[in-house]
Design a protein around this motif. Sequence first.
Motif, PDB file in Angstrom:
ATOM      1  N   VAL A  29       0.834  -1.204   0.000  1.00 53.48           N
ATOM      2  CA  VAL A  29       0.000   0.000   0.000  1.00 53.48           C
ATOM      3  C   VAL A  29       0.869   1.254   0.000  1.00 53.48           C
ATOM      4  N   VAL A  30       1.905   1.267   0.828  1.00 48.04           N
ATOM      5  CA  VAL A  30       2.796   2.430   0.877  1.00 48.04           C
ATOM      6  C   VAL A  30       3.492   2.617  -0.472  1.00 48.04           C
ATOM      7  N   ASN A  31       3.947   1.534  -1.071  1.00 47.07           N
ATOM      8  CA  ASN A  31       4.581   1.627  -2.393  1.00 47.07           C
ATOM      9  C   ASN A  31       3.608   2.151  -3.443  1.00 47.07           C
ATOM     10  N   ASP A  32       2.365   1.686  -3.405  1.00 47.55           N
ATOM     11  CA  ASP A  32       1.352   2.168  -4.351  1.00 47.55           C
ATOM     12  C   ASP A  32       1.092   3.661  -4.167  1.00 47.55           C
ATOM     13  N   LEU A  33       0.991   4.094  -2.917  1.00 42.68           N
ATOM     14  CA  LEU A  33       0.761   5.515  -2.645  1.00 42.68           C
ATOM     15  C   LEU A  33       1.925   6.368  -3.141  1.00 42.68           C
ATOM     16  N   LEU A  34       3.145   5.914  -2.898  1.00 48.94           N
ATOM     17  CA  LEU A  34       4.316   6.660  -3.354  1.00 48.94           C
ATOM     18  C   LEU A  34       4.407   6.697  -4.876  1.00 48.94           C
ATOM     19  N   MET A  35       4.105   5.585  -5.530  1.00 52.68           N
ATOM     20  CA  MET A  35       4.139   5.548  -6.991  1.00 52.68           C
ATOM     21  C   MET A  35       3.096   6.495  -7.594  1.00 52.68           C
ATOM     22  N   ASP A  36       1.918   6.565  -6.977  1.00 53.87           N
ATOM     23  CA  ASP A  36       0.896   7.498  -7.453  1.00 53.87           C
ATOM     24  C   ASP A  36       1.391   8.935  -7.363  1.00 53.87           C
ATOM     25  N   LYS A  37       2.041   9.269  -6.248  1.00 56.27           N
ATOM     26  CA  LYS A  37       2.576  10.622  -6.080  1.00 56.27           C
ATOM     27  C   LYS A  37       3.681  10.909  -7.086  1.00 56.27           C
ATOM     28  N   ILE A  38       4.531   9.921  -7.333  1.00 56.88           N
ATOM     29  CA  ILE A  38       5.613  10.092  -8.303  1.00 56.88           C
ATOM     30  C   ILE A  38       5.046  10.298  -9.706  1.00 56.88           C
ATOM     31  N   LYS A  39       4.059   9.491 -10.074  1.00 58.03           N
ATOM     32  CA  LYS A  39       3.445   9.626 -11.403  1.00 58.03           C
ATOM     33  C   LYS A  39       2.812  11.005 -11.569  1.00 58.03           C
ATOM     34  N   ASP A  40       2.102  11.472 -10.547  1.00 59.32           N
ATOM     35  CA  ASP A  40       1.486  12.799 -10.612  1.00 59.32           C
ATOM     36  C   ASP A  40       2.545  13.888 -10.749  1.00 59.32           C
ATOM     37  N   SER A  41       3.622  13.766  -9.998  1.00 57.56           N
ATOM     38  CA  SER A  41       4.688  14.751 -10.040  1.00 57.56           C
ATOM     39  C   SER A  41       5.357  14.784 -11.410  1.00 57.56           C
ATOM     40  N   ILE A  42       5.595  13.626 -11.999  1.00 60.61           N
ATOM     41  CA  ILE A  42       6.208  13.554 -13.327  1.00 60.61           C
ATOM     42  C   ILE A  42       5.280  14.159 -14.375  1.00 60.61           C
ATOM     43  N   GLU A  43       3.998  13.873 -14.261  1.00 61.47           N
ATOM     44  CA  GLU A  43       3.032  14.423 -15.215  1.00 61.47           C
ATOM     45  C   GLU A  43       3.011  15.955 -15.153  1.00 61.47           C
ATOM     46  N   ILE A  44       3.028  16.496 -13.949  1.00 61.66           N
ATOM     47  CA  ILE A  44       3.034  17.956 -13.780  1.00 61.66           C
ATOM     48  C   ILE A  44       4.327  18.552 -14.330  1.00 61.66           C
ATOM     49  N   LYS A  45       5.460  17.930 -14.014  1.00 55.38           N
ATOM     50  CA  LYS A  45       6.749  18.436 -14.483  1.00 55.38           C
ATOM     51  C   LYS A  45       6.837  18.368 -16.003  1.00 55.38           C
ATOM     52  N   THR A  46       6.326  17.304 -16.604  1.00 54.22           N
ATOM     53  CA  THR A  46       6.330  17.168 -18.065  1.00 54.22           C
ATOM     54  C   THR A  46       5.534  18.301 -18.700  1.00 54.22           C
ATOM     55  N   HIS A  47       4.382  18.604 -18.126  1.00 56.01           N
ATOM     56  CA  HIS A  47       3.552  19.693 -18.644  1.00 56.01           C
ATOM     57  C   HIS A  47       4.282  21.029 -18.506  1.00 56.01           C
ATOM     58  N   ASP A  48       4.920  21.261 -17.367  1.00 60.03           N
ATOM     59  CA  ASP A  48       5.658  22.505 -17.153  1.00 60.03           C
ATOM     60  C   ASP A  48       6.803  22.654 -18.148  1.00 60.03           C
ATOM     61  N   VAL A  49       7.543  21.586 -18.354  1.00 60.46           N
ATOM     62  CA  VAL A  49       8.678  21.631 -19.275  1.00 60.46           C
ATOM     63  C   VAL A  49       8.197  21.899 -20.696  1.00 60.46           C
ATOM     64  N   SER A  50       7.150  21.216 -21.118  1.00 63.25           N
ATOM     65  CA  SER A  50       6.660  21.421 -22.482  1.00 63.25           C
ATOM     66  C   SER A  50       6.116  22.833 -22.668  1.00 63.25           C
ATOM     67  N   THR A  51       5.461  23.371 -21.663  1.00 67.08           N
ATOM     68  CA  THR A  51       4.946  24.737 -21.739  1.00 67.08           C
ATOM     69  C   THR A  51       6.091  25.741 -21.816  1.00 67.08           C
ATOM     70  N   ASN A  52       7.085  25.577 -20.964  1.00 66.91           N
ATOM     71  CA  ASN A  52       8.220  26.499 -20.960  1.00 66.91           C
ATOM     72  C   ASN A  52       9.075  26.358 -22.210  1.00 66.91           C
ATOM     73  N   PHE A  53       9.191  25.166 -22.731  1.00 67.04           N
ATOM     74  CA  PHE A  53       9.972  24.943 -23.945  1.00 67.04           C
ATOM     75  C   PHE A  53       9.352  25.684 -25.113  1.00 67.04           C
ATOM     76  N   MET A  54       8.062  25.573 -25.261  1.00 61.46           N
ATOM     77  CA  MET A  54       7.380  26.256 -26.357  1.00 61.46           C
ATOM     78  C   MET A  54       7.445  27.767 -26.169  1.00 61.46           C
TER      79      MET A  54
END
Length: 65
Positions: A29-54
């Motif tokens: 359960v702890v691993n699942d919770l951490l992976m969810d947070k990591i996935k959300d963080s990566i998704e947000i960072k990817t969006h930020d990078v693509s926005t700033n790149f453009m």
Amino acid sequence: MSEENEVVVTSTDAIKAAVDGDVSSFKDVVNDLLMDKIKDSIEIKTHDVSTNFMSAQTADQEPEE
């Protein structure tokens, strides 16, 4: 393409597993919770990078004064 059934885990599930003494479930359960947070963080960072790149690309294309 097959759809995966997502099982939503919460911190309450981790607490229940800890109280029950189920170490394996607690760890999962702890691993699942951490992976969810990591996935959300990566998704947000990817969006930020693509926005700033453009934005940086269009700024470079403007003529200088």
